[in-house]
Motif scaffolding. Structure first.
Motif, PDB file in Angstrom:
ATOM      1  N   LEU A  26       1.706   7.053   2.976  1.00 55.32           N
ATOM      2  CA  LEU A  26       1.982   5.862   2.172  1.00 55.32           C
ATOM      3  C   LEU A  26       0.874   4.828   2.326  1.00 55.32           C
ATOM      4  O   LEU A  26       0.477   4.187   1.347  1.00 55.32           O
ATOM      5  CB  LEU A  26       3.323   5.234   2.562  1.00 55.32           C
ATOM      6  N   LYS A  27       0.387   4.650   3.538  1.00 50.60           N
ATOM      7  CA  LYS A  27      -0.679   3.668   3.785  1.00 50.60           C
ATOM      8  C   LYS A  27      -1.955   4.019   3.025  1.00 50.60           C
ATOM      9  O   LYS A  27      -2.713   3.133   2.627  1.00 50.60           O
ATOM     10  CB  LYS A  27      -0.994   3.572   5.284  1.00 50.60           C
ATOM     11  N   LYS A  28      -2.192   5.305   2.796  1.00 45.62           N
ATOM     12  CA  LYS A  28      -3.398   5.746   2.097  1.00 45.62           C
ATOM     13  C   LYS A  28      -3.355   5.444   0.596  1.00 45.62           C
ATOM     14  O   LYS A  28      -4.380   5.497  -0.074  1.00 45.62           O
ATOM     15  CB  LYS A  28      -3.618   7.244   2.297  1.00 45.62           C
ATOM     16  N   PHE A  29      -2.178   5.132   0.069  1.00 50.38           N
ATOM     17  CA  PHE A  29      -2.067   4.885  -1.368  1.00 50.38           C
ATOM     18  C   PHE A  29      -2.892   3.670  -1.798  1.00 50.38           C
ATOM     19  O   PHE A  29      -3.307   3.579  -2.944  1.00 50.38           O
ATOM     20  CB  PHE A  29      -0.607   4.723  -1.791  1.00 50.38           C
ATOM     21  N   LYS A  30      -3.170   2.763  -0.885  1.00 49.95           N
ATOM     22  CA  LYS A  30      -3.978   1.586  -1.238  1.00 49.95           C
ATOM     23  C   LYS A  30      -5.381   1.986  -1.684  1.00 49.95           C
ATOM     24  O   LYS A  30      -6.060   1.230  -2.375  1.00 49.95           O
ATOM     25  CB  LYS A  30      -4.041   0.603  -0.073  1.00 49.95           C
ATOM     26  N   ASP A  31      -5.837   3.192  -1.298  1.00 54.50           N
ATOM     27  CA  ASP A  31      -7.162   3.678  -1.682  1.00 54.50           C
ATOM     28  C   ASP A  31      -7.179   4.351  -3.051  1.00 54.50           C
ATOM     29  O   ASP A  31      -8.243   4.720  -3.541  1.00 54.50           O
ATOM     30  CB  ASP A  31      -7.687   4.658  -0.629  1.00 54.50           C
ATOM     31  N   GLU A  52       2.773   7.512  -7.099  1.00 55.37           N
ATOM     32  CA  GLU A  52       3.449   6.429  -6.374  1.00 55.37           C
ATOM     33  C   GLU A  52       4.953   6.692  -6.292  1.00 55.37           C
ATOM     34  O   GLU A  52       5.574   6.520  -5.239  1.00 55.37           O
ATOM     35  CB  GLU A  52       3.181   5.098  -7.055  1.00 55.37           C
ATOM     36  N   ASN A 100       4.807  -2.736  -3.253  1.00 56.13           N
ATOM     37  CA  ASN A 100       3.738  -1.755  -3.080  1.00 56.13           C
ATOM     38  C   ASN A 100       4.095  -0.806  -1.944  1.00 56.13           C
ATOM     39  O   ASN A 100       4.393  -1.253  -0.838  1.00 56.13           O
ATOM     40  CB  ASN A 100       2.409  -2.448  -2.781  1.00 56.13           C
ATOM     41  N   GLU A 102       2.351   1.047  -0.073  1.00 59.37           N
ATOM     42  CA  GLU A 102       1.501   1.001   1.119  1.00 59.37           C
ATOM     43  C   GLU A 102       1.876  -0.142   2.059  1.00 59.37           C
ATOM     44  O   GLU A 102       1.534  -0.128   3.235  1.00 59.37           O
ATOM     45  CB  GLU A 102       0.016   0.930   0.744  1.00 59.37           C
ATOM     46  N   ASP A 103       2.614  -1.127   1.562  1.00 60.73           N
ATOM     47  CA  ASP A 103       3.061  -2.264   2.371  1.00 60.73           C
ATOM     48  C   ASP A 103       4.534  -2.170   2.754  1.00 60.73           C
ATOM     49  O   ASP A 103       5.036  -3.024   3.480  1.00 60.73           O
ATOM     50  CB  ASP A 103       2.853  -3.577   1.603  1.00 60.73           C
TER      51      ASP A 103
END
Length: 132
Positions: A26-31, A52, A100, A102-103
């Protein structure tokens, strides 16, 4: 990640590991970015939105499955082979805590099962273990 840590027959150790692994994904989705800026037939945008959604569903499924300490229906957990109606006769509700992914963290809540008909047109069928 889902096939490795949350297969059909699950165990507590894999589900616990899977929670940490899916959180990393999930954290990698910001990229992830959308390069196509057109407004018509933008498959790049559609595929990003679908990714997503799938990531959100995977995280909620993993966290919900790990929390449920029983086997019921399609959810079979090797560490808890039996159904537990005393503690788990309830619906699991899962939420993202932020817009979001990733957050976001995954929050679980529960609501009771309505096991009796709401009118007199149908007779009550008590819950029972599935046997095949």
């Amino acid at each position: 990640t889902m096939q490795k840590y949350a297969p059909v027959y699950r165990n507590s150790k894999d589900l616990e590991t899977g929670k940490a692994e899916v959180a990393k994904v999930l954290k990698k989705f910001k990229d992830v970015g959308v390069t196509d800026r057109t407004l018509v037939w933008n498959t790049d945008l559609i595929e990003t939105m679908e990714l997503e959604n799938l990531l959100s569903q995977a995280a909620q499924q993993m966290f919900s499955a790990e929390a449920r300490k029983e086997s019921r229906g399609a959810h079979a957990q090797e560490n808890f082979p039996d159904r537990d109606d005393v503690n788990w006769m309830k619906h699991t509700l899962s939420y993202q805590t932020a817009r979001n992914i990733e957050d976001a963290a995954i929050k679980l809540d529960y609501r009771p099962v309505i096991d009796k008909p709401l009118d007199d047109e149908m007779h009550h069928v008590p819950p029972a273990k599935r046997v095949y």
